[in-house]
Design a protein around this motif. Structure first.
Motif, PDB file in Angstrom:
ATOM      1  N   VAL A 216      55.632  40.338  46.820  1.00 38.63           N
ATOM      2  CA  VAL A 216      54.673  39.272  47.637  1.00 38.63           C
ATOM      3  C   VAL A 216      54.072  38.162  46.429  1.00 38.63           C
ATOM      4  N   ALA A 217      54.249  37.020  46.509  1.00 33.16           N
ATOM      5  CA  ALA A 217      53.491  35.900  45.844  1.00 33.16           C
ATOM      6  C   ALA A 217      53.916  36.054  44.215  1.00 33.16           C
ATOM      7  N   GLY A 218      55.147  36.361  43.764  1.00 26.37           N
ATOM      8  CA  GLY A 218      55.585  36.343  42.533  1.00 26.37           C
ATOM      9  C   GLY A 218      56.777  35.944  42.252  1.00 26.37           C
ATOM     10  N   SER A 219      57.388  35.766  41.226  1.00 23.43           N
ATOM     11  CA  SER A 219      58.755  35.387  40.789  1.00 23.43           C
ATOM     12  C   SER A 219      59.649  36.412  40.029  1.00 23.43           C
ATOM     13  N   ASP A 220      60.767  36.285  40.284  1.00 21.60           N
ATOM     14  CA  ASP A 220      61.983  37.065  39.691  1.00 21.60           C
ATOM     15  C   ASP A 220      62.341  36.320  38.368  1.00 21.60           C
ATOM     16  N   TRP A 221      61.910  37.047  37.493  1.00 25.80           N
ATOM     17  CA  TRP A 221      62.159  36.279  35.897  1.00 25.80           C
ATOM     18  C   TRP A 221      63.453  36.856  35.417  1.00 25.80           C
TER      19      TRP A 221
ATOM     20  N   LEU B 290      65.891  43.297  50.095  1.00 24.22           N
ATOM     21  CA  LEU B 290      64.706  42.643  49.617  1.00 24.22           C
ATOM     22  C   LEU B 290      64.155  41.659  50.649  1.00 24.22           C
ATOM     23  N   LEU B 291      62.890  42.004  50.868  1.00 20.39           N
ATOM     24  CA  LEU B 291      61.687  41.015  51.804  1.00 20.39           C
ATOM     25  C   LEU B 291      61.116  40.292  50.559  1.00 20.39           C
ATOM     26  N   TYR B 292      61.064  39.032  50.828  1.00 26.28           N
ATOM     27  CA  TYR B 292      60.166  38.489  49.939  1.00 26.28           C
ATOM     28  C   TYR B 292      59.198  37.427  50.675  1.00 26.28           C
ATOM     29  N   ILE B 293      58.074  37.589  50.450  1.00 20.50           N
ATOM     30  CA  ILE B 293      56.919  36.831  51.009  1.00 20.50           C
ATOM     31  C   ILE B 293      56.007  35.820  50.079  1.00 20.50           C
ATOM     32  N   THR B 294      55.754  34.993  50.578  1.00 20.25           N
ATOM     33  CA  THR B 294      54.918  33.924  49.741  1.00 20.25           C
ATOM     34  C   THR B 294      54.233  32.689  50.568  1.00 20.25           C
ATOM     35  N   GLY B 295      53.310  32.392  50.089  1.00 18.03           N
ATOM     36  CA  GLY B 295      52.533  31.237  50.681  1.00 18.03           C
ATOM     37  C   GLY B 295      53.296  29.927  50.301  1.00 18.03           C
ATOM     38  N   THR B 296      53.008  28.758  51.360  1.00 17.63           N
ATOM     39  CA  THR B 296      53.667  27.636  50.603  1.00 17.63           C
ATOM     40  C   THR B 296      52.729  26.757  49.982  1.00 17.63           C
TER      41      THR B 296
ATOM     42  N   TYR C 182      63.345  32.646  56.586  1.00 12.41           N
ATOM     43  CA  TYR C 182      64.538  32.249  56.225  1.00 12.41           C
ATOM     44  C   TYR C 182      65.630  33.247  56.446  1.00 12.41           C
ATOM     45  N   GLN C 183      66.523  32.985  56.827  1.00 14.59           N
ATOM     46  CA  GLN C 183      67.723  33.874  57.366  1.00 14.59           C
ATOM     47  C   GLN C 183      68.770  33.879  56.782  1.00 14.59           C
TER      48      GLN C 183
ATOM     49  N   MET D 270      63.379  36.338  53.672  1.00 16.49           N
ATOM     50  CA  MET D 270      62.092  35.810  53.201  1.00 16.49           C
ATOM     51  C   MET D 270      61.171  35.147  54.229  1.00 16.49           C
ATOM     52  N   LEU D 271      60.095  35.216  54.083  1.00 16.41           N
ATOM     53  CA  LEU D 271      59.027  34.612  54.773  1.00 16.41           C
ATOM     54  C   LEU D 271      57.977  33.555  54.043  1.00 16.41           C
ATOM     55  N   ALA D 272      58.046  32.317  54.548  1.00 17.35           N
ATOM     56  CA  ALA D 272      57.108  31.266  53.888  1.00 17.35           C
ATOM     57  C   ALA D 272      56.021  31.328  54.726  1.00 17.35           C
ATOM     58  N   LEU D 273      54.664  31.731  54.171  1.00 14.90           N
ATOM     59  CA  LEU D 273      53.447  31.551  55.160  1.00 14.90           C
ATOM     60  C   LEU D 273      52.776  30.115  54.708  1.00 14.90           C
TER      61      LEU D 273
END
Length: 331
Positions: A199-204, A217-223, A276-277, A288-291
């Motif tokens: 949640v709210a981070g990057s894949d480096w 993988l489920l990724y969540i972050t704010g726009t 995101y589907q 992925m969910l963009a809030l």
């Protein structure tokens, strides 16, 4: 490029004194706590433990849900705090204990490392961080090259040795720097985890351990997250450069290959959540969910940080519920 103006920064710095003093107090309590001895006799409640790894005495908190039955096999969920945070703060702010009680899983809250391991954690002067593989010089654990992957692996082995853990039900989630650490765990310990939810981070990271199966993988972050900008870019606080983040959509696309999905995605927006589907060989492989309008907050929790620094706490999403629903889709 995301910039927080110098004037706002100085104003917030003065007003941070109360917040940071509170965080230092909580952090001091967590590091001065009485750690429990090794045990095979667990009971419901909070257990604060230590594990020696790579020359460091690492701390972590285990939560055993209400109604614990030692004859039952349990899922295990690791929850990683953000940079400067502590396990205690996650427990206090993010309501994971109630989720563990309701869904009957064992929750583990590891602490990152800090520059002075003999002194209490301090958000301001002795922050706890994770070596997320980013090579960012603003992250202490990265600079010190702390073996956090090995620590988490040893911690999981220890849990499996002393508790009835289902090998097919081991999961990880994390926020911010802890989110990036979750991505790293997914790449470097892929056969350990069934699913992860950063949640709210990057894949480096760039590589996956060969001949392994990566976790779902489920990724969540704010726009509108100024510390994890959706379109990527340099991040500054005042005149201080604290890193460059990749574009979120571009960052997630390599996972389509890793999880045997078609390259690309479609989106569906309902209220303040853009889903995101991805077309994968199995359902619930990648999501992925963009809030929309949401800043740098754990979704569904209260935040004590000023909005001018971390953005609005704007989402209706409860991350704990959504993450557990994703995790439990496999059983």
């Amino acid at each position: 490029m995301v910039i927080i103006s110098k004037g706002i920064y100085l104003y917030l710095e003065m007003n941070y004194r109360i917040i940071i003093s509170w965080m230092i107090l909580v952090g001091s309590f967590s590091c001065q706590r009485i750690l429990e001895p090794e045990t095979d006799n667990w009971e419901s409640g909070i257990h604060q433990m230590t594990l020696a790894h790579d020359g460091l005495d690492r701390t972590y908190t285990v939560y055993i849900p209400e109604g614990f039955d030692e004859n039952r096999v349990y899922p295990l969920v690791l929850i990683l705090h953000g940079g400067g945070g502590t396990a205690d703060l996650v427990i206090e702010n993010d309501n994971w204990l109630a989720t563990a009680d309701e869904q009957k899983f064992i929750a583990v809250f590891p602490d990152g490392s800090r520059n002075d391991m003999e002194s209490s954690a301090s958000f301001n002067t002795n922050p706890q961080t994770w070596n997320d593989g980013s090579e960012r010089t603003s992250i202490g654990a990265v600079v010190r090259q702390v073996d956090d992957v090995g620590f988490i692996e040893s911690l999981i082995f220890k849990m499996k040795d002393t508790l009835s853990i289902d090998n097919d039900m081991i999961f990880a989630t994390g926020f911010s720097n802890g989110s990036s650490m979750t991505f790293r765990l997914a790449r470097e310990l892929p056969n350990v985890f069934e699913a992860v939810a950063p949640v709210a981070g990057s894949d480096w990271m760039q590589q996956l351990v060969p001949d392994t199966n990566p976790p779902r993988l489920l990724y969540i972050t704010g726009t509108e997250d100024p510390l994890n900008p959706f379109e990527g870019g340099d991040i500054f606080i005042g005149n201080t450069y604290i890193g460059t983040k990749p574009d979120v959509e571009e960052m997630i696309l390599p996972w389509t290959d890793l999880l045997s999905c078609e390259n690309g995605f479609t989106t569906d927006t309902q209220q303040d959540i853009r889903t995101y589907q991805f077309d994968c060989t199995e359902s619930e492989q990648l999501k992925m969910l963009a809030l929309i309008g949401h800043g740098h907050h754990w979704p569904g929790s209260e935040s004590s940080l000023p909005f001018a620094v971390v953005g609005e706490n704007a989402t209706s999403l409860n991350a704990n519920d959504v993450i557990w629903e994703f995790f439990s889709a496999s059983f």
